[in-house]
Design an enzyme around this catalytic site. Structure first.
Site, mmCIF file in Angstrom:
data_model
loop_
_atom_site.group_PDB
_atom_site.id
_atom_site.type_symbol
_atom_site.label_atom_id
_atom_site.label_comp_id
_atom_site.label_asym_id
_atom_site.label_seq_id
_atom_site.Cartn_x
_atom_site.Cartn_y
_atom_site.Cartn_z
ATOM 1 N N VAL A 1 56.154 79.286 43.980
ATOM 2 C CA VAL A 1 57.547 78.843 44.096
ATOM 3 C C VAL A 1 58.111 78.774 42.681
ATOM 4 C CG1 VAL A 1 57.503 77.658 46.315
ATOM 5 C CG2 VAL A 1 56.673 76.460 44.308
ATOM 6 N N HIS B 1 40.277 81.967 45.331
ATOM 7 C CA HIS B 1 39.247 82.918 45.753
ATOM 8 C C HIS B 1 37.998 82.147 46.183
ATOM 9 C CE1 HIS B 1 41.394 86.491 44.417
ATOM 10 N NE2 HIS B 1 41.602 85.929 43.247
ATOM 11 N N HIS C 1 47.481 83.161 48.246
ATOM 12 C CA HIS C 1 48.407 83.114 47.116
ATOM 13 C C HIS C 1 49.646 82.327 47.526
ATOM 14 C CE1 HIS C 1 52.253 84.962 45.629
ATOM 15 N NE2 HIS C 1 51.720 84.606 44.479
ATOM 16 N N GLY D 1 56.219 88.541 27.134
ATOM 17 C CA GLY D 1 55.328 88.000 26.117
ATOM 18 C C GLY D 1 54.655 86.727 26.534
ATOM 19 N N GLY D 2 54.384 86.600 27.827
ATOM 20 C CA GLY D 2 53.772 85.389 28.344
ATOM 21 C C GLY D 2 52.311 85.245 27.960
ATOM 22 N N ARG D 3 51.731 84.154 28.363
ATOM 23 C CA ARG D 3 50.340 83.837 28.031
ATOM 24 C C ARG D 3 49.409 84.605 28.972
ATOM 25 N NH1 ARG D 3 46.531 79.488 29.268
ATOM 26 N NH2 ARG D 3 45.368 78.914 27.378
#
Length: 304
Positions: A108, A95, A105, A260-262
């Protein structure tokens, strides 16, 4: 032959190369935040906030493992619902502060669904990725350069691939509730396994390696353009569309949250300054109106 180690080595190297190039653009260093995921795996988030050029820039690498596939990954593959899985990728969103330089954005990624213990079945794997441009003010030359670089990254793999992935990008980065595209697109692909591991990995590398070639010339042409509060307000308003897409439609965001990712790393793509205005419309024939009447119309940018 499946070689996940080679994919991981490529992705970590790609992250480092991109960060070094962006530090050269901004003049400030990216923070390095290495983290671990309790269920398995971890990653490295590289962040720059309130830089000289980037208002916010995040380039993340993750390699995470789980015991049960989340719903966002099994919607088209219900037979994989109970498999253990492994996912790795590089994802970035930049940004810039200057509204004349687009948000961009790129992602990969590589996914493996492992067979149940004791099974003779083979792992199911696929690649995905792409890049897309979200302008606020943009001339046709920049749009053509971005799309041409995307095309050149795919041409070695077949003349039909670019058009297929461009159309996929236009269809994917579309806000259905607004009936408008998020930006001017680029290329996007997912579920890629056709042709074998080596070919698919080569496509991923070619797209990943093309990112700096696609974006940095646009930065250099526009970074010193003068702007005022009017342009900043319009940028903040249009950034609201970016937030809406990421939270409602983006498969990567949904996968990260469902698995349940960060959260800090998943949401580092969010812009730092955003606004929503009720039923706002740009003045007719204004530069702001040109975005919706000209730039946000799906088209063949390579044809003058």
């Amino acid at each position: 032959m499946l070689d996940s180690r080679a994919v991981k080595d490529y992705l970590t190297g790609l992250q480092e190369r991109i960060v070094q190039a962006l530090e050269g653009v901004d003049g400030h260093s990216f923070m390095r935040d290495q983290w671990e995921r309790p269920e398995g795996g971890g990653g490295i988030s590289r962040m720059l906030e309130e830089g000289a050029f980037f208002e916010r820039a995040g380039v993340g690498f993750s390699h995470v493992l789980g015991t049960k596939m989340p719903a966002s990954a099994t919607a088209a593959r219900p037979e994989l619902a109970n498999r253990a899985w492994e996912a790795m990728g590089v994802s970035l969103v930049l940004h810039p502060r200057n509204p004349y330089v687009p948000t961009v954005h790129m992602n990969v990624r590589f996914f493996i669904a492992n067979p149940p213990a004791g099974s003779d079945a083979e792992p199911v794997w696929w690649f995905g990725g792409g890049m897309d441009l979200t302008p606020y003010y943009l001339d046709d030359q920049d749009a053509r350069h971005f799309h041409l670089t995307c095309k050149q990254s795919l041409d070695p793999f077949g003349p039909e691939l670019h058009q297929h992935y461009k159309t996929w990008c236009d269809d994917y980065f579309f806000l259905k509730h607004r009936n408008e595209p998020r930006g001017i697109g680029g290329v996007f692909f997912d579920d890629l396994s056709e042709g074998g591991f080596e070919r698919c990995f080569a496509i991923q590398r070619s797209v990943g390696d093309a990112f700096l070639l696609a974006y940095l010339p646009i930065v250099e042409r526009n970074r010193d353009r003068a702007y005022g509060e009017r342009e900043r307000e319009f940028q903040a308003y249009r950034r609201g569309r970016y937030v809406e897409f990421n939270l409602v439609f983006d498969r990567g965001t949904l996968f990260g949250l469902q698995s349940g990712g960060r959260t800090e790393s998943i949401l580092m793509s969010m812009p730092p300054r955003v606004s929503w205005k009720y039923r706002w419309e740009p003045q007719a024939d204004s530069p702001e109106a040109r975005l919706t009447t000209h730039l946000l119309q799906p088209r063949d940018w390579l044809t003058p």
